[in-house]
Design a protein around this motif. Structure first.
Motif, PDB file in Angstrom:
ATOM      1  N   ALA A  58       0.821  -1.327   0.099  1.00  0.00           N
ATOM      2  CA  ALA A  58      -0.198  -0.012  -0.040  1.00  0.00           C
ATOM      3  C   ALA A  58       0.755   1.253  -0.154  1.00  0.00           C
ATOM      4  N   GLN A  59       1.911   1.161   0.673  1.00  0.00           N
ATOM      5  CA  GLN A  59       2.931   2.303   0.655  1.00  0.00           C
ATOM      6  C   GLN A  59       3.728   2.443  -0.473  1.00  0.00           C
ATOM      7  N   GLY A  60       3.620   1.564  -1.573  1.00  0.00           N
ATOM      8  CA  GLY A  60       4.540   1.580  -2.561  1.00  0.00           C
ATOM      9  C   GLY A  60       5.928   1.145  -2.554  1.00  0.00           C
ATOM     10  N   LYS A  61       6.232   0.502  -1.298  1.00  0.00           N
ATOM     11  CA  LYS A  61       7.486   0.062  -1.062  1.00  0.00           C
ATOM     12  C   LYS A  61       7.880  -1.109  -2.109  1.00  0.00           C
ATOM     13  N   VAL A  62       7.173  -1.874  -2.238  1.00  0.00           N
ATOM     14  CA  VAL A  62       7.391  -3.188  -3.102  1.00  0.00           C
ATOM     15  C   VAL A  62       7.482  -2.546  -4.712  1.00  0.00           C
ATOM     16  N   ALA A  63       6.918  -1.627  -5.023  1.00  0.00           N
ATOM     17  CA  ALA A  63       7.065  -1.225  -6.258  1.00  0.00           C
ATOM     18  C   ALA A  63       8.444  -0.448  -6.382  1.00  0.00           C
ATOM     19  N   ALA A  64       8.791   0.269  -5.426  1.00  0.00           N
ATOM     20  CA  ALA A  64      10.020   0.906  -5.389  1.00  0.00           C
ATOM     21  C   ALA A  64      11.137  -0.065  -5.362  1.00  0.00           C
ATOM     22  N   ILE A  65      11.197  -1.280  -4.914  1.00  0.00           N
ATOM     23  CA  ILE A  65      12.211  -2.188  -4.651  1.00  0.00           C
ATOM     24  C   ILE A  65      12.373  -2.868  -5.978  1.00  0.00           C
ATOM     25  N   LEU A  66      11.017  -3.272  -6.539  1.00  0.00           N
ATOM     26  CA  LEU A  66      11.201  -3.999  -8.121  1.00  0.00           C
ATOM     27  C   LEU A  66      11.853  -2.985  -8.867  1.00  0.00           C
ATOM     28  N   GLN A  67      11.591  -1.779  -8.867  1.00  0.00           N
ATOM     29  CA  GLN A  67      12.019  -0.573  -9.782  1.00  0.00           C
ATOM     30  C   GLN A  67      13.489  -0.574  -9.665  1.00  0.00           C
TER      31      GLN A  67
END
Length: 99
Positions: free
Chosen positions: A73-82
Motif C-alpha cells: 500500500a505504501q508503494g515500497k514493493v514497487a520501489a524495490i522492484l524498480q
C-alpha cells in the motif's frame, strides 16, 4: 542439462526460463546486454505465493500478511522492484508488478 553450457561465462543463451529479474541478473553477470533475450511466451499465469510450514503459528502468518499489505500500500514493493529493474537494466514492461 549441461550446466557448463548455461554458465554465465559461456556468454550464450539459446533458450532459458525464469522471471525477468533473475534473467536480467544472469545477463549482467554474463556481460551481455539487457536486450540480448526476448520474452516470447509465459510458462505460467499464476500468482507467486509465500509458503509457511504447517507448524507456523497463525499469528505469525497474519503478521507477515499484514506487513506485506502495508508495504504494498505504501508503494515500497514497487520501489524495490524498480530499483532492481534499474540495477539489472530490465527493459520497461519486462517485469510484472506484484501489486
Amino acid at each position: 542439462m549441461n550446466l557448463h553450457k548455461s554458465a554465465p561465462s559461456t556468454r550464450r543463451i539459446d533458450l532459458t526460463t525464469g522471471d525477468p529479474l533473475s534473467l536480467a541478473r544472469w545477463l549482467k553477470m554474463s556481460g551481455l546486454p539487457s536486450d540480448y533475450w526476448v520474452m516470447m511466451m509465459p510458462l505460467f499465469d499464476r500468482p507467486i505465493y509465500m509458503a509457511f510450514g504447517l507448524n507456523t503459528p497463525d499469528a505469525v502468518v497474519e503478521k507477515v500478511r499484514k506487513a506485506l499489505e502495508d508495504i504494498q500500500a505504501q508503494g515500497k514493493v514497487a520501489a524495490i522492484l524498480q530499483s532492481y529493474r534499474e540495477l539489472f537494466e530490465v527493459q520497461d514492461g519486462a517485469t510484472g508488478s506484484t501489486e
